[in-house]
Enzyme design. Sequence first.
Site, PDB file in Angstrom:
ATOM      1  N   TYR A   1      16.662  30.700   3.638  1.00 25.48           N
ATOM      2  CA  TYR A   1      15.527  31.546   4.043  1.00 25.48           C
ATOM      3  C   TYR A   1      15.744  32.127   5.429  1.00 25.48           C
ATOM      4  O   TYR A   1      16.098  31.414   6.365  1.00 25.48           O
ATOM      5  CB  TYR A   1      14.220  30.746   4.012  1.00 25.48           C
ATOM      6  CG  TYR A   1      13.678  30.575   2.618  1.00 25.48           C
ATOM      7  CD1 TYR A   1      13.167  31.665   1.925  1.00 25.48           C
ATOM      8  CD2 TYR A   1      13.697  29.341   1.993  1.00 25.48           C
ATOM      9  CE1 TYR A   1      12.685  31.522   0.632  1.00 25.48           C
ATOM     10  CE2 TYR A   1      13.214  29.181   0.707  1.00 25.48           C
ATOM     11  CZ  TYR A   1      12.717  30.287   0.031  1.00 25.48           C
ATOM     12  OH  TYR A   1      12.234  30.141  -1.237  1.00 25.48           O
TER      13      TYR A   1
ATOM     14  N   LYS B   1       0.831  -1.218   0.000  1.00 24.94           N
ATOM     15  CA  LYS B   1       0.000   0.000   0.000  1.00 24.94           C
ATOM     16  C   LYS B   1       0.863   1.264   0.000  1.00 24.94           C
ATOM     17  O   LYS B   1       2.055   1.217   0.354  1.00 24.94           O
ATOM     18  CB  LYS B   1      -0.918  -0.007   1.223  1.00 24.94           C
ATOM     19  CG  LYS B   1      -0.182   0.125   2.550  1.00 24.94           C
ATOM     20  CD  LYS B   1      -1.100  -0.093   3.744  1.00 24.94           C
ATOM     21  CE  LYS B   1      -0.304   0.098   5.021  1.00 24.94           C
ATOM     22  NZ  LYS B   1      -0.964  -0.462   6.206  1.00 24.94           N
TER      23      LYS B   1
HETATM   24  C1  LIG Z   1      -0.234  -1.600   6.729  1.00 21.42           C
HETATM   25  C2  LIG Z   1      -0.898  -2.851   7.065  1.00 21.42           C
HETATM   26  C3  LIG Z   1      -0.169  -4.020   7.330  1.00 21.42           C
HETATM   27  C4  LIG Z   1       1.339  -4.069   7.365  1.00 21.42           C
HETATM   28  O1  LIG Z   1       1.845  -3.582   8.578  1.00 21.42           O
HETATM   29  P1  LIG Z   1       3.427  -3.611   8.837  1.00 21.42           P
HETATM   30  O2  LIG Z   1       3.560  -3.142  10.237  1.00 21.42           O
HETATM   31  O3  LIG Z   1       4.020  -2.642   7.880  1.00 21.42           O
HETATM   32  O4  LIG Z   1       3.877  -4.991   8.596  1.00 21.42           O
HETATM   33  C5  LIG Z   1      -0.875  -5.185   7.546  1.00 21.42           C
HETATM   34  N1  LIG Z   1      -2.211  -5.196   7.529  1.00 21.42           N
HETATM   35  C6  LIG Z   1      -2.943  -4.087   7.289  1.00 21.42           C
HETATM   36  C7  LIG Z   1      -4.415  -4.195   7.296  1.00 21.42           C
HETATM   37  C8  LIG Z   1      -2.323  -2.881   7.072  1.00 21.42           C
HETATM   38  O5  LIG Z   1      -3.057  -1.792   6.832  1.00 21.42           O
END
Ligand SMILES: *Cc1c(COP(=O)(O)O)cnc(C)c1O
Length: 345
Positions: A253, A33
């Site tokens: 800046y 994601k």
């Molecule tokens: C982001 C996410 C994960 C992964 O989590 P990590 O801590 O990066 O391994 C697993 N399940 C869901 C539903 C998530 O949103």
Amino acid sequence: MAHITLSHKAYKHNFNLISSYVGSNVEIAAVLKDNAYGHGLEQISAFARECGIQSVFVKNYSEALRVSEDFAHITALYGMPEGKFSPHIAFVVNQKEHIYALKKGTKVELKVNAGMNRNGVESKELEDFILAILKQGLELVGVFCHNGYGDEKDKTFYETQNTFASIKTHIKALSLKYGFKLPRFHSLSSSGAIALAGEGGISDDLVRIGIALYGYLDVAFANPISAQLQKVAALYADRVSTRYLKKGARIGYSGCTTLQDSSQISTYDIGYGDGFFRVSEDHKVYTAKGYQILPRSSMDCFSCLCSEPQICVFDDANVIARAFHTISYEVLTHLSPNLKRIIIK
Ligand SMILES: *Cc1c(COP(=O)(O)O)cnc(C)c1O
């Protein structure tokens, strides 16, 4: 040009390490994601595919479309489809409206609240949701929860696992009662998977591994994995210009930095417009080699007391995360998709 390097070797190493620790009876699914945690969705998908990963989790429909040819099972964690999609893409049901928004035959995974109290349906609503899913003609391919207590492995972590175990029992009974195929079950992300694997206790069909595949696992409990993971991404910046400035010269800046000694100073082509946090007078931030990023950084560049043609801004997001009181996840996911990605084999 500024760029991100992605180490294919590091990803593969992390995958092999996690696989062997978790055991062969549990499938490793990759969480891709948010542009693969800022690394680059297409690039990391290629790595994941080469590792033989079959199941992935992406943020939404548009991310799912970008990798739709790459994996047998793709789940969009949030939102509904906005057009055509391949039948192997599944959508997550968090509420009733999601069921009614989907066409007959669409694959779904049902998210259940097992104690994080964030998303998902309640345990007592299971039968009601299953019936609605069946009536709508959707294909239930998964039932899952998210155990948000894995980093500390505290009491609530185990309570959540127990709740999920009763959810599974309930779903198994419903599958017999209504004659639907048993879905896959999953509840653990990186930290929880490593925590339970160490105790030989994973009873799910798959684990959803995000951050650990990218080389990070910062948890409060001792485990043999954290220290062995290798960081996949590193951020590099190129020199835009170099000049010699006298002691007392003010830079950037509001002239926020004043030179303590006469020296060579260069600017490099990374700024907050590239998703790298803005360095102000409140932060002390150093590059991988220890050059201070002088406040204040600009939208597209920052200054350093050095004249190297190219510098590594970070090869460990935790160094930056600590300076900004945040976590590696946030530093990584902010990285602009517009930065060039270079694969290191
Ligand atoms: C982001 C996410 C994960 C992964 O989590 P990590 O801590 O990066 O391994 C697993 N399940 C869901 C539903 C998530 O949103």
